[in-house]
Design a protein around this motif. Structure first.
Motif, PDB file in Angstrom:
ATOM      1  N   ASN A 102      23.034   0.823  13.121  1.00 19.59           N
ATOM      2  CA  ASN A 102      23.092  -0.574  12.676  1.00 19.59           C
ATOM      3  C   ASN A 102      21.712  -1.235  12.615  1.00 19.59           C
ATOM      4  OD1 ASN A 102      25.979  -0.566  12.547  1.00 19.59           O
ATOM      5  ND2 ASN A 102      26.016  -0.773  14.787  1.00 19.59           N
ATOM      6  N   LYS A 103      20.662  -0.481  12.886  1.00 19.05           N
ATOM      7  CA  LYS A 103      19.301  -1.040  12.874  1.00 19.05           C
ATOM      8  C   LYS A 103      18.443  -0.284  11.863  1.00 19.05           C
ATOM      9  CE  LYS A 103      18.942  -2.699  17.684  1.00 19.05           C
ATOM     10  NZ  LYS A 103      20.334  -2.478  18.106  1.00 19.05           N
ATOM     11  N   ARG A 104      17.585  -1.043  11.171  1.00 19.90           N
ATOM     12  CA  ARG A 104      16.605  -0.420  10.292  1.00 19.90           C
ATOM     13  C   ARG A 104      15.317  -0.241  11.094  1.00 19.90           C
ATOM     14  NH1 ARG A 104      16.589  -4.148   5.035  1.00 19.90           N
ATOM     15  NH2 ARG A 104      16.681  -5.744   6.662  1.00 19.90           N
ATOM     16  N   ILE A 105      14.928   1.012  11.310  1.00 29.87           N
ATOM     17  CA  ILE A 105      13.830   1.357  12.208  1.00 29.87           C
ATOM     18  C   ILE A 105      12.770   2.132  11.436  1.00 29.87           C
ATOM     19  CG2 ILE A 105      13.181   2.591  14.325  1.00 29.87           C
ATOM     20  CD1 ILE A 105      16.079   2.263  15.260  1.00 29.87           C
ATOM     21  N   SER A 106      11.511   1.834  11.733  1.00 36.03           N
ATOM     22  CA  SER A 106      10.394   2.600  11.179  1.00 36.03           C
ATOM     23  C   SER A 106       9.543   3.135  12.330  1.00 36.03           C
ATOM     24  CB  SER A 106       9.518   1.741  10.266  1.00 36.03           C
ATOM     25  OG  SER A 106      10.144   1.521   9.022  1.00 36.03           O
ATOM     26  N   GLY A 155       0.809  -1.207   0.000  1.00 37.90           N
ATOM     27  CA  GLY A 155       0.000   0.000   0.000  1.00 37.90           C
ATOM     28  C   GLY A 155       0.839   1.252   0.000  1.00 37.90           C
ATOM     29  N   GLY A 156       2.042   1.185  -0.587  1.00 28.99           N
ATOM     30  CA  GLY A 156       2.921   2.335  -0.633  1.00 28.99           C
ATOM     31  C   GLY A 156       3.777   2.516   0.597  1.00 28.99           C
ATOM     32  N   ILE A 157       3.640   1.659   1.608  1.00 32.20           N
ATOM     33  CA  ILE A 157       4.418   1.768   2.842  1.00 32.20           C
ATOM     34  C   ILE A 157       5.530   0.723   2.823  1.00 32.20           C
ATOM     35  CG2 ILE A 157       4.367   1.613   5.358  1.00 32.20           C
ATOM     36  CD1 ILE A 157       1.487   2.442   5.297  1.00 32.20           C
ATOM     37  N   PRO A 158       6.780   1.128   2.868  1.00 28.20           N
ATOM     38  CA  PRO A 158       7.878   0.151   2.902  1.00 28.20           C
ATOM     39  C   PRO A 158       7.819  -0.663   4.192  1.00 28.20           C
ATOM     40  CG  PRO A 158       8.680   2.344   2.337  1.00 28.20           C
ATOM     41  CD  PRO A 158       7.269   2.508   2.798  1.00 28.20           C
ATOM     42  N   VAL A 159       8.039  -1.975   4.064  1.00 24.02           N
ATOM     43  CA  VAL A 159       7.990  -2.854   5.233  1.00 24.02           C
ATOM     44  C   VAL A 159       9.320  -3.599   5.382  1.00 24.02           C
ATOM     45  CG1 VAL A 159       5.495  -3.158   5.250  1.00 24.02           C
ATOM     46  CG2 VAL A 159       6.883  -4.632   3.797  1.00 24.02           C
ATOM     47  N   HIS A 171       6.711   7.139   9.055  1.00 24.82           N
ATOM     48  CA  HIS A 171       5.418   7.039   8.386  1.00 24.82           C
ATOM     49  C   HIS A 171       4.373   7.711   9.275  1.00 24.82           C
ATOM     50  CE1 HIS A 171       7.382   4.091   5.819  1.00 24.82           C
ATOM     51  NE2 HIS A 171       7.662   3.340   6.885  1.00 24.82           N
ATOM     52  N   ALA A 172       3.264   8.090   8.689  1.00 26.30           N
ATOM     53  CA  ALA A 172       2.216   8.759   9.466  1.00 26.30           C
ATOM     54  C   ALA A 172       0.849   8.402   8.927  1.00 26.30           C
ATOM     55  CB  ALA A 172       2.410  10.276   9.441  1.00 26.30           C
ATOM     56  N   ILE A 173      -0.090   8.244   9.848  1.00 25.63           N
ATOM     57  CA  ILE A 173      -1.497   8.035   9.499  1.00 25.63           C
ATOM     58  C   ILE A 173      -2.295   9.141  10.178  1.00 25.63           C
ATOM     59  CG2 ILE A 173      -3.493   6.510   9.695  1.00 25.63           C
ATOM     60  CD1 ILE A 173      -1.622   4.154   9.588  1.00 25.63           C
ATOM     61  N   GLY A 174      -2.928   9.980   9.377  1.00 26.37           N
ATOM     62  CA  GLY A 174      -3.705  11.105   9.908  1.00 26.37           C
ATOM     63  C   GLY A 174      -5.172  10.738  10.047  1.00 26.37           C
ATOM     64  N   PHE A 175      -5.703  10.927  11.247  1.00 29.29           N
ATOM     65  CA  PHE A 175      -7.116  10.658  11.518  1.00 29.29           C
ATOM     66  C   PHE A 175      -7.891  11.970  11.496  1.00 29.29           C
ATOM     67  CE2 PHE A 175      -4.892   7.073  13.210  1.00 29.29           C
ATOM     68  CZ  PHE A 175      -5.754   5.985  13.091  1.00 29.29           C
ATOM     69  N   PRO A 176      -9.043  12.012  10.859  1.00 26.04           N
ATOM     70  CA  PRO A 176      -9.842  13.244  10.876  1.00 26.04           C
ATOM     71  C   PRO A 176     -10.348  13.527  12.277  1.00 26.04           C
ATOM     72  CG  PRO A 176     -11.089  11.434   9.914  1.00 26.04           C
ATOM     73  CD  PRO A 176      -9.691  10.933  10.105  1.00 26.04           C
ATOM     74  N   ASN A 184      12.104  11.758   5.397  1.00 22.85           N
ATOM     75  CA  ASN A 184      12.615  10.610   6.140  1.00 22.85           C
ATOM     76  C   ASN A 184      12.166   9.282   5.544  1.00 22.85           C
ATOM     77  OD1 ASN A 184      13.897  11.817   8.831  1.00 22.85           O
ATOM     78  ND2 ASN A 184      12.037  12.994   8.366  1.00 22.85           N
ATOM     79  N   ASN A 185      12.016   9.271   4.195  1.00 22.11           N
ATOM     80  CA  ASN A 185      11.802   8.038   3.431  1.00 22.11           C
ATOM     81  C   ASN A 185      10.564   7.265   3.874  1.00 22.11           C
ATOM     82  OD1 ASN A 185      15.155   7.970   4.202  1.00 22.11           O
ATOM     83  ND2 ASN A 185      14.542   8.317   2.075  1.00 22.11           N
ATOM     84  N   GLY A 186       9.513   7.997   4.234  1.00 27.21           N
ATOM     85  CA  GLY A 186       8.299   7.333   4.689  1.00 27.21           C
ATOM     86  C   GLY A 186       7.086   7.684   3.849  1.00 27.21           C
ATOM     87  N   THR A 187       5.917   7.346   4.354  1.00 23.53           N
ATOM     88  CA  THR A 187       4.664   7.536   3.643  1.00 23.53           C
ATOM     89  C   THR A 187       3.641   8.152   4.580  1.00 23.53           C
ATOM     90  OG1 THR A 187       5.081   5.588   2.262  1.00 23.53           O
ATOM     91  CG2 THR A 187       2.812   6.398   2.352  1.00 23.53           C
ATOM     92  N   PHE A 188       2.875   9.110   4.086  1.00 25.73           N
ATOM     93  CA  PHE A 188       1.802   9.711   4.858  1.00 25.73           C
ATOM     94  C   PHE A 188       0.454   9.303   4.264  1.00 25.73           C
ATOM     95  CE2 PHE A 188      -1.177  13.411   5.286  1.00 25.73           C
ATOM     96  CZ  PHE A 188      -1.493  13.192   6.613  1.00 25.73           C
TER      97      PHE A 188
END
Length: 331
Positions: A247-251, A144-148, A288-293, A321-325
């Motif tokens: 040394n860690k991949r963090i989201s 869904g466009g979000i890197p995992v 990454h971010a998820i905006g709630f109305p 920061n290489n993420g998805t909103f």
């Protein structure tokens, strides 16, 4: 002369008889007077004793009556309390029954949707194999466009009052994002102030990812209600400052509906200094971010302006920061 003497002797004899009779009467009277008190005194004592005994019995009966009245009052009070408890239990049972019926209907619907998704997945997989080949692998690893591709994930969730109004929806989206990652090396959940979901955990400690741990996190999330200033900035910056590791991949996943800070640029610039980019421009921590109305949005009052500020902030942070909103529509 003989006649006179004879009459005198008779008179004396009569007097003797009379005297003896009077003496006998007097003797009888004396005997009677001595016996009378002896007969009356025991009767009075017995009456007094009987009266005392009857009085004691009356007192005992009065005491028993008083105790019975007290027990009656207590019993009536206890009965009222039990009836009230029974009514409350009946209301709870009705509520639980209604909730169970709703959950059962929802479960049936979810099972139907899941079956459809499984069929679609099989068809899609077969179609992808036919078109792309058996050895094809997704290069960008996105859903869904979000890197995992991260091995460690952090959730920063706004726990303010407006979010609490749609909290069931928030928890649902949290579970959906969590399920994107079948297994990670570590995870953590913070509120927008940077406070962890499990406060006893020391800062910088990653939660071990196990099925039981995920169940505990979801259960705790359903009743999580802690202080919030309706701004994700503190949570995001604390997450990076505390858990950043080259040394860690963090989201980081930000859930929110408000941004009450004064400046978007100031926040973005500060995050650039703590989440450094490499020579290729990639940053170690994805945001990454998820905006709630906002559920209390009133256009005339301008209360939705904070959501627009959040959208501007998260859009800029996620791009840098290489993420998805993802902005969710109003339900």
């Amino acid at each position: 002369m003989r006649r006179v003497r004879s009459g005198s002797e008779i008179s004396l004899a009569f007097l003797d008889v009379i005297c003896c009779g009077f003496g006998a009467i007097i003797l009888l009277l004396m005997i009677t007077k001595q016996d009378l008190p002896e007969v009356l005194e025991p009767s009075l004592e017995e009456m007094a004793a009987e009266l005392a005994r009857r009085q004691q019995e009356i007192n005992e009966i009065l005491g028993i009556t008083t105790e019975l009245e007290r027990v009656k009052v207590e019993t009536e009070t206890d009965l009222e309390i039990e009836l009230q408890n029974l009514l409350e239990l009946q209301e709870e049972l009705l509520a639980l029954t209604s909730k169970f019926d709703n959950l059962r209907e929802l479960t049936v619907e979810q099972q139907a949707v899941l079956a459809d998704l499984k069929d679609a997945k099989q068809q899609l997989t077969q179609e992808m194999i036919r078109l792309l080949g058996v050895d094809y692998e997704r290069k960008d690893q996105t859903i869904g466009g979000i890197p995992v591709d991260s091995e460690f994930i952090i959730f920063v969730i706004d726990t303010s009052g407006s979010m609490q109004l749609i909290w069931d929806w928030v928890v649902q989206k949290f579970v959906e994002v969590l399920n994107i990652y079948p297994e990670v090396k570590g995870l953590q959940v913070l509120n927008d102030m940077g406070e962890p979901l499990f406060r006893r955990d020391p800062p910088g400690i990653w939660l071990q990812d196990t099925p039981s741990r995920r169940d505990r996190i979801i259960t705790r999330m359903r009743t999580w209600n802690t202080y919030s200033n309706s701004s994700p900035v503190e949570g995001v910056t604390k997450a990076i400052e505390t858990y950043y590791d080259p040394n860690k991949r963090i989201s980081i996943y930000v859930f929110g509906d408000d941004f009450t800070g004064p400046s978007v640029e100031r926040v973005v610039d500060y995050v650039d200094t703590i989440n450094l980019a490499d020579k290729h421009g990639n940053r170690r921590v994805r945001i990454h971010a998820i905006g709630f109305p906002n559920p209390v949005y009133v256009p005339s009052a301008g209360s939705g302006y904070e959501f627009y500020k959040l959208s501007m902030l998260m859009r800029e942070l996620t791009v840098r920061n290489n993420g998805t909103f993802v902005g969710l529509p109003r339900p």
